[in-house]
Design a protein around this motif. Structure first.
Motif, PDB file in Angstrom:
ATOM      1  N   SER A   1      17.960  72.167 -24.771  1.00  0.00           N
ATOM      2  CA  SER A   1      17.329  70.315 -24.561  1.00  0.00           C
ATOM      3  C   SER A   1      17.883  69.680 -23.715  1.00  0.00           C
ATOM      4  N   ARG A   2      19.011  70.807 -22.774  1.00  0.00           N
ATOM      5  CA  ARG A   2      19.219  70.049 -22.084  1.00  0.00           C
ATOM      6  C   ARG A   2      19.101  70.621 -20.089  1.00  0.00           C
ATOM      7  N   PRO A   3      18.533  68.810 -19.567  1.00  0.00           N
ATOM      8  CA  PRO A   3      17.969  68.928 -18.866  1.00  0.00           C
ATOM      9  C   PRO A   3      18.507  69.789 -17.866  1.00  0.00           C
ATOM     10  N   SER A   4      16.938  70.427 -17.220  1.00  0.00           N
ATOM     11  CA  SER A   4      17.539  71.616 -16.223  1.00  0.00           C
ATOM     12  C   SER A   4      17.679  71.219 -14.649  1.00  0.00           C
ATOM     13  N   ASN A   5      17.754  70.156 -14.522  1.00  0.00           N
ATOM     14  CA  ASN A   5      17.524  69.038 -12.702  1.00  0.00           C
ATOM     15  C   ASN A   5      18.292  68.829 -12.097  1.00  0.00           C
ATOM     16  N   GLY A   6      20.063  69.209 -12.534  1.00  0.00           N
ATOM     17  CA  GLY A   6      20.449  68.964 -12.054  1.00  0.00           C
ATOM     18  C   GLY A   6      21.627  67.404 -12.468  1.00  0.00           C
ATOM     19  N   ILE A   7      22.519  66.893 -11.697  1.00  0.00           N
ATOM     20  CA  ILE A   7      23.106  65.963 -12.267  1.00  0.00           C
ATOM     21  C   ILE A   7      22.430  64.798 -12.422  1.00  0.00           C
ATOM     22  N   TYR A   8      21.595  64.883 -11.604  1.00  0.00           N
ATOM     23  CA  TYR A   8      20.256  63.863 -12.264  1.00  0.00           C
ATOM     24  C   TYR A   8      19.075  64.109 -13.281  1.00  0.00           C
ATOM     25  N   GLY A   9      19.909  63.925 -14.141  1.00  0.00           N
ATOM     26  CA  GLY A   9      19.103  64.753 -15.977  1.00  0.00           C
ATOM     27  C   GLY A   9      18.964  62.899 -16.285  1.00  0.00           C
TER      28      GLY A   9
ATOM     29  N   THR B   1      21.069  62.502 -19.323  1.00  0.00           N
ATOM     30  CA  THR B   1      21.945  61.885 -20.227  1.00  0.00           C
ATOM     31  C   THR B   1      22.448  61.262 -20.261  1.00  0.00           C
ATOM     32  N   PRO B   2      23.564  59.885 -20.744  1.00  0.00           N
ATOM     33  CA  PRO B   2      23.938  59.117 -20.076  1.00  0.00           C
ATOM     34  C   PRO B   2      25.432  59.981 -19.254  1.00  0.00           C
ATOM     35  N   ALA B   3      25.392  61.071 -19.922  1.00  0.00           N
ATOM     36  CA  ALA B   3      27.147  61.837 -18.050  1.00  0.00           C
ATOM     37  C   ALA B   3      25.975  61.929 -16.902  1.00  0.00           C
ATOM     38  N   ASP B   4      25.240  62.133 -17.309  1.00  0.00           N
ATOM     39  CA  ASP B   4      24.539  62.413 -15.736  1.00  0.00           C
ATOM     40  C   ASP B   4      23.956  61.094 -15.465  1.00  0.00           C
TER      41      ASP B   4
END
Length: 200
Positions: A14-22, A24-27
């Protein structure tokens, strides 16, 4: 849930795979925090992993483009060079490229209206500074070129030369390497009047 061991496990699918510009709030928090880092911190962070490297390079690129800096220099070094030019002497000292100038050339009064506007110092050519302006898919350029054994300033649209100006034999003023303020000529009567330029 891991039914075999009776405990919860993370669902990595379920985690996005496009790096930190994903997504989630953390991204989002990390991407926003990059806006407050200077060149040194961005450079250090970019060395931690490939995702951070891409994000830091994009942040450097975004801020350099915002400054109007389109020079042939790595984005992180260019951002640091821009900071030095603007008076921020704290941090690593790097060689500021000659093309890294915050001064621009404004063209006014040209018979070809689209040639008027602000030109940025985009690169260094073999004969000195090159100033460019992109407008509606067209490239307008101010640069020095030789005609025979004599050097002239030329204002061109793509590869079509529109206006010209003499280059002083000795350039000794603070505006050395920049186009003259006046006395431009037109290559064709249809292009008249010729422009005047000023350094911003």
């Amino acid at each position: 849930q891991d039914t075999k061991h009776g405990k919860l496990t993370a669902d990595t699918r379920s985690r996005p795979s496009n790096g930190i510009y994903g997504y989630t709030p953390a991204d989002l928090a990390i991407s926003l925090s990059l806006k407050f880092l200077k060149a040194k911190e961005l450079s250090m962070l970019s060395a931690t992993c490939s995702n951070y490297r891409r994000a830091c390079e994009e942040e450097c690129r975004r801020r350099c483009l915002k400054k109007g800096s389109l020079f042939h220099y790595t984005w992180a070094k260019l951002l640091r060079a821009s900071e030095i030019v603007e008076g921020d002497l704290k941090g690593p000292q790097i060689a500021v490229p000659a093309a890294c100038s915050t001064r621009r050339v404004e063209v006014v009064g040209a018979g070809i209206q689209l040639a008027n506007g602000m030109y940025v110092n985009s690169e260094m050519g073999v004969n000195g500074r090159v100033f460019t302006r992109h407008y509606k898919g067209e490239l307008y350029t101010i640069r020095k070129l030789y005609s025979g054994h004599q050097l002239f300033w030329y204002l061109s649209k793509n590869r079509q030369q529109l206006y010209w100006a003499n280059v002083p034999f000795m350039e000794v003023s603070l505006e050395e390497g920049y186009p003259p303020r006046g006395i431009w000529g037109a290559f064709n009567e249809d292009y008249t009047p010729p422009p005047t330029t000023r350094i911003i």
